[in-house]
Design a protein around this motif. Structure first.
Motif, PDB file in Angstrom:
ATOM      1  N   THR A  98      34.956  44.660  48.848  1.00 33.02           N
ATOM      2  CA  THR A  98      33.519  44.100  49.188  1.00 33.02           C
ATOM      3  C   THR A  98      32.777  45.194  48.717  1.00 33.02           C
ATOM      4  N   GLU A  99      32.930  46.409  49.435  1.00 33.63           N
ATOM      5  CA  GLU A  99      32.042  47.790  49.056  1.00 33.63           C
ATOM      6  C   GLU A  99      31.812  47.722  47.489  1.00 33.63           C
ATOM      7  N   ILE A 100      32.842  47.657  46.837  1.00 33.71           N
ATOM      8  CA  ILE A 100      32.652  48.103  45.526  1.00 33.71           C
ATOM      9  C   ILE A 100      31.978  46.619  44.674  1.00 33.71           C
ATOM     10  N   LEU A 101      32.096  45.643  45.116  1.00 35.65           N
ATOM     11  CA  LEU A 101      31.392  44.439  44.641  1.00 35.65           C
ATOM     12  C   LEU A 101      30.025  44.836  44.913  1.00 35.65           C
ATOM     13  N   VAL A 102      29.683  45.003  45.954  1.00 34.85           N
ATOM     14  CA  VAL A 102      28.115  45.220  46.703  1.00 34.85           C
ATOM     15  C   VAL A 102      27.396  46.193  46.201  1.00 34.85           C
ATOM     16  N   SER A 103      28.169  47.317  45.819  1.00 34.59           N
ATOM     17  CA  SER A 103      27.522  48.739  45.090  1.00 34.59           C
ATOM     18  C   SER A 103      27.120  48.336  43.880  1.00 34.59           C
ATOM     19  N   GLY A 104      27.757  47.558  43.066  1.00 33.72           N
ATOM     20  CA  GLY A 104      27.392  47.303  41.576  1.00 33.72           C
ATOM     21  C   GLY A 104      27.391  48.187  40.687  1.00 33.72           C
ATOM     22  N   ASP A 105      28.262  49.339  40.855  1.00 31.05           N
ATOM     23  CA  ASP A 105      28.463  50.402  40.234  1.00 31.05           C
ATOM     24  C   ASP A 105      29.604  49.578  38.810  1.00 31.05           C
ATOM     25  N   PRO A 106      28.880  49.811  37.853  1.00 34.11           N
ATOM     26  CA  PRO A 106      29.697  49.036  36.557  1.00 34.11           C
ATOM     27  C   PRO A 106      31.350  50.096  36.483  1.00 34.11           C
ATOM     28  N   TYR A 107      31.229  51.231  36.689  1.00 35.17           N
ATOM     29  CA  TYR A 107      32.677  51.964  36.432  1.00 35.17           C
ATOM     30  C   TYR A 107      33.536  51.604  37.372  1.00 35.17           C
ATOM     31  N   GLU A 108      33.267  51.595  38.970  1.00 36.37           N
ATOM     32  CA  GLU A 108      33.846  51.049  39.932  1.00 36.37           C
ATOM     33  C   GLU A 108      34.505  49.641  39.698  1.00 36.37           C
ATOM     34  N   LEU A 109      33.525  48.640  39.339  1.00 35.46           N
ATOM     35  CA  LEU A 109      33.734  47.424  39.023  1.00 35.46           C
ATOM     36  C   LEU A 109      34.823  47.437  38.345  1.00 35.46           C
ATOM     37  N   ALA A 110      34.809  48.288  36.943  1.00 38.55           N
ATOM     38  CA  ALA A 110      35.815  48.247  35.730  1.00 38.55           C
ATOM     39  C   ALA A 110      37.111  48.702  36.337  1.00 38.55           C
ATOM     40  N   THR A 111      37.180  49.663  37.130  1.00 33.78           N
ATOM     41  CA  THR A 111      38.345  49.987  37.754  1.00 33.78           C
ATOM     42  C   THR A 111      38.967  48.996  38.664  1.00 33.78           C
ATOM     43  N   LEU A 112      38.147  48.485  39.613  1.00 31.01           N
ATOM     44  CA  LEU A 112      38.781  47.356  40.425  1.00 31.01           C
ATOM     45  C   LEU A 112      39.315  46.208  39.594  1.00 31.01           C
ATOM     46  N   THR A 113      38.505  45.930  38.392  1.00 27.15           N
ATOM     47  CA  THR A 113      38.924  44.565  37.568  1.00 27.15           C
ATOM     48  C   THR A 113      40.398  44.994  36.955  1.00 27.15           C
ATOM     49  N   GLY A 114      40.432  46.225  36.428  1.00 28.52           N
ATOM     50  CA  GLY A 114      41.579  46.877  35.807  1.00 28.52           C
ATOM     51  C   GLY A 114      42.899  46.759  37.144  1.00 28.52           C
ATOM     52  N   GLU A 115      42.780  47.171  38.053  1.00 26.08           N
ATOM     53  CA  GLU A 115      43.749  47.185  38.916  1.00 26.08           C
ATOM     54  C   GLU A 115      44.035  45.725  39.466  1.00 26.08           C
ATOM     55  N   LEU A 116      43.065  45.089  39.713  1.00 28.69           N
ATOM     56  CA  LEU A 116      43.387  43.660  40.143  1.00 28.69           C
ATOM     57  C   LEU A 116      44.168  42.637  39.167  1.00 28.69           C
ATOM     58  N   ARG A 117      43.526  42.999  37.805  1.00 32.77           N
ATOM     59  CA  ARG A 117      44.170  42.527  36.799  1.00 32.77           C
ATOM     60  C   ARG A 117      46.094  43.101  36.636  1.00 32.77           C
ATOM     61  N   ARG A 118      46.230  44.281  36.772  1.00 35.51           N
ATOM     62  CA  ARG A 118      47.496  44.482  36.983  1.00 35.51           C
ATOM     63  C   ARG A 118      48.331  43.970  38.234  1.00 35.51           C
ATOM     64  N   TRP A 119      47.661  43.674  39.234  1.00 33.51           N
ATOM     65  CA  TRP A 119      48.309  43.043  40.352  1.00 33.51           C
ATOM     66  C   TRP A 119      48.699  41.613  40.155  1.00 33.51           C
ATOM     67  N   ASN A 120      47.629  40.967  39.394  1.00 37.64           N
ATOM     68  CA  ASN A 120      47.705  39.686  38.980  1.00 37.64           C
ATOM     69  C   ASN A 120      48.862  39.454  38.033  1.00 37.64           C
ATOM     70  N   VAL A 121      48.858  40.298  36.909  1.00 37.70           N
ATOM     71  CA  VAL A 121      50.126  39.973  35.988  1.00 37.70           C
ATOM     72  C   VAL A 121      51.504  40.449  36.527  1.00 37.70           C
ATOM     73  N   GLU A 122      51.499  41.357  37.447  1.00 30.61           N
ATOM     74  CA  GLU A 122      52.853  41.772  38.258  1.00 30.61           C
ATOM     75  C   GLU A 122      53.219  40.582  39.094  1.00 30.61           C
ATOM     76  N   ARG A 123      52.539  40.226  39.976  1.00 28.23           N
ATOM     77  CA  ARG A 123      53.097  39.220  41.031  1.00 28.23           C
ATOM     78  C   ARG A 123      51.880  38.146  41.493  1.00 28.23           C
ATOM     79  N   GLY A 124      50.781  38.042  40.756  1.00 31.02           N
ATOM     80  CA  GLY A 124      49.880  36.899  41.287  1.00 31.02           C
ATOM     81  C   GLY A 124      48.852  37.633  42.284  1.00 31.02           C
ATOM     82  N   LEU A 125      47.745  36.883  42.480  1.00 26.06           N
ATOM     83  CA  LEU A 125      46.768  37.577  43.429  1.00 26.06           C
ATOM     84  C   LEU A 125      46.655  36.280  44.379  1.00 26.06           C
ATOM     85  N   PRO A 126      46.617  36.638  45.883  1.00 28.39           N
ATOM     86  CA  PRO A 126      46.192  35.698  47.038  1.00 28.39           C
ATOM     87  C   PRO A 126      44.688  35.345  46.469  1.00 28.39           C
ATOM     88  N   ASP A 127      44.370  34.290  47.326  1.00 23.41           N
ATOM     89  CA  ASP A 127      43.190  33.688  46.894  1.00 23.41           C
ATOM     90  C   ASP A 127      41.834  34.599  47.162  1.00 23.41           C
TER      91      ASP A 127
END
Length: 168
Positions: A98-127
């Protein structure tokens, strides 16, 4: 990336609302005194924000990314550069995301996106993680939309692929 003075027509980001365009400045009364504000209009909506000319950085307003920023953004999206180390415990992870999303920092958002993408591919994401993942993608897409650079197209393709991926 930090810019303090904005001109009419500048693309700006006002977290957590996203991309807007400075349509000018105006004077507005506050507590009996007149203050100068940037008028920020958000495309495809009737929304408008007024940001103090004297302190746009205090609201988090910043210049939108340009084509020159795309290589760095693509680097943050790539799986090899993610060092976010999101907590495994849900409450702590939700707070950090939530802190990252609210901050709007594009590089933190990109890092978050990459990390959650990796989690999604590996095992799926909770809602709730999936909702955060999609919100991060949408915020990044707003920044990239309209840039006609090859690297911007690469970023957009990465985001499109991440949106459609399913766990393996």
């Amino acid at each position: 990336m930090k810019q303090m003075a904005f001109q009419t027509g500048d693309r700006v980001v006002l977290p957590p609302y996203g991309i807007g365009v400075v349509s000018g400045t105006c004077q507005r009364p506050v507590a009996g005194q007149s203050h100068a504000y940037y008028q920020v209009d958000f495309p495809n909506t009737s929304s408008r924000a007024y940001v103090p000319v004297s302190s746009p950085d205090e609201t988090g307003m910043r210049a939108a990314l340009t084509a020159c920023d795309m290589p760095a953004l693509l680097g943050h999206l790539s799986l090899s550069t993610n060092d976010l180390n999101l907590p495994r415990q849900w409450a702590a992870r939700h707070r950090r995301v939530t802190e990252i999303l609210v901050s709007g920092d594009p590089y933190e958002l990109a890092t978050l996106t990459g990390e959650l993408r990796r989690w999604n591919v590996e095992r799926g994401l909770p809602d709730l993680d999936r909702q955060a993942f999609r919100r991060a993608i949408k915020l990044l897409e707003q920044e990239v939309n309209g840039l006609e650079d090859q690297c911007a197209h690469d970023v957009q393709n990465f985001l499109d692929l991440a949106w459609k991926e399913t766990p393996q």
